[in-house]
Enzyme design. Structure first.
Site: not given
Ligand code: NAD
Length: 421
Positions: A67, A91, A103, A187, A218, A357
């Site tokens: 992810k 994470k 990524k 976030t 963001n 997410s």
């Protein structure tokens, strides 16, 4: 191997020494499972074709599917994407999500593309990587330079390529394409929940805290809105072009900055010419000056490697919140610790995005649609639990919050890796 990835691995080495892991487990954690590279070709509005390199890196799926976001930025290179995939694996393990790390990236400046060109590029990316993606394999999301519109195009292209319309193949989609309520702000909001817990531990009232924010996109803007709302005093803010610093005793107004960014693309609340600001309540500075400006809390919400050995000793803030990924270079960490500066590390501070997410992925798979209140509550619970665990570990082991967070995440990854093999 590129520097960014070598930097990331120095953290792994430190944790490995502490945890006494088996060499074969270490070997598995030291490299991605897969690196997929492609050359994308897409048509420009004037009929020319542009060719760009693109990547997807998949890092440890011992805890679940890969992810992580897809970045469109001119400086994208493989070493950076490998490092970011590594951080995603850590994470997800730290906040106990059922995912590994991933990524992707394209070396291009999306600001130089029209909407149609961006759409063609997004669809080309998805076509190039469709066979390694999927709700149970690898689930991308937005990152720097990509947004919900890009995710919608990619989800649509996935349906075209595979003949299956599966919303859970990608997260960060718009609400009408199966996105989650609360993803857009997740976030910044997650960083805000973590900061609140930190202030409790430090016995500090929000009104007593001044803060400066690098990066007003963001993550940075939503964090600033929430922190300003509980009384923290915004005294500095920067985007890639300009920093604005409040005059002594003054506070910057979030709404004025947010409106300036929306209407004129700048964080400057006034209309004075650059370098010729005559306002009494603030002055202009360079984005680099912001990092060493006065303020209790420094929020890093832009890019990697902003605090380095060159500027770490000049940082005046006593607390740093890392909303960006890897904004502190490894060699700067001991210099910050030496001055008693506490760092709330990226894998904890910015985990809100991947947590929501995950909620989106879970809603898509269960065909559910949660309320915003539900999402916020679950996000807060997840982050407060992770913060409490990291805080306790740091206290017991007398280490920094970063060392505690990384060690805990690597232990969880190593346990899952061992169980599997
Ligand atoms: P964004 O593109 O929306 O915003 C980035 C901001 O940083 C922009 O305001 C830009 O002008 C500014 N900036 C760039 N270089 C700068 C510099 N040298 N000095 C000052 N400002 C500079 O991106 P974002 O989504 O807010 O992401 C920011 C960081 O947070 C990235 O490192 C990203 O990987 C990380 N992050 C984002 C999310 C998310 O959900 N958005 C999740 C986890 C981590």
């Amino acid at each position: 191997m590129e520097d960014a990835f070598a930097n990331a691995l120095t953290h792994l080495d430190a944790a490995v020494a502490k945890l006494k892991l088996k060499p074969e487990t270490v070997a598995l954690l030291q490299q991605p499972n897969r690196i997929i590279q492609a050359v994308l070709s897409f048509t420009r509005d004037d009929g020319r074709r542009t060719i760009v390199p693109a990547y997807r890196v998949q890092y440890s799926n011992a805890r679940g599917p890969y992810k992580g976001g897809i970045r469109f930025h001119p400086n994208v290179e493989l070493g950076e994407i490998m490092a970011l995939a590594f951080w995603m694996a850590l994470k997800c393990a730290l906040v106990e999500l059922p995912f590994g790390g991933g990524k992707g990236g394209v070396a291009i400046d999306p600001k130089l593309l029209s909407e149609k060109e961006k759409e063609r590029l997004s669809r080309a990316y998805l076509r190039a990587f469709a066979d390694v993606l999927g709700p149970e394999r690898d689930v991308p999301a937005p990152d720097v330079g990509t947004d919900e519109q890009v995710m919608d195009w990619m989800a649509d292209e996935y349906a075209k390529v595979t003949g299956r319309r599966e919303a859970a193949v990608i997260t960060g989609k718009s609400l009408h394409q199966g996105g989650s309520r609360g993803r857009e702000t997740a976030t910044g909001r997650g960083g805000f929940y973590v900061l609140q817990k930190m202030l409790e531990k430090l016995k500090r009232k929000p009104e007593s805290l001044s803060f400066i924010v690098q990066g007003f996109g963001n993550a940075g803007s939503h964090f600033t809105r929430l922190a300003s709302r509980i009384g923290c005093k915004l005294v500095g803010v920067a985007d890639s072009k300009l920093a604005v610093l409040a005059s002594k005793g003054k506070t910057l107004d979030f709404s004025a900055i947010s409106n300036a960014k929306l209407e004129r693309g700048t964080v400057d609340p006034c209309r004075c010419a650059e370098g010729k600001c005559r306002c009494a309540d603030h002055r202009h500075a360079t984005p680099q000056e912001l990092l060493t400006a006065d303020g209790d809390l420094l929020v890093l919400a832009a890019l990697e490697n902003q605090i380095t050995a060159a500027n770490a000793m000049s940082v005046k803030a006593k607390l740093i919140l890392e909303l960006a990924n890897a904004p502190t270079a490894p060699e700067a960490d001991p210099l910050l610790a030496q001055q008693g500066i506490m760092v709330i590390p990226d894998i904890l501070a910015n985990a809100g995005g991947v947590i929501v997410s995950t909620f989106e992925w879970q809603q898509n798979r269960a065909n559910e649609s949660w309320t915003e209140a539900d999402v916020k509550q679950k996000l807060q619970t997840t982050l407060e639990r992770a913060f409490a665990t990291v805080w306790e570990l740091a206290k017991v082991q007398r280490v920094t919050l970063r060392t505690a967070a990384i060690t805990l995440a690597i232990k969880r990854l190593a346990d899952a890796t061992t169980k599997r093999s």
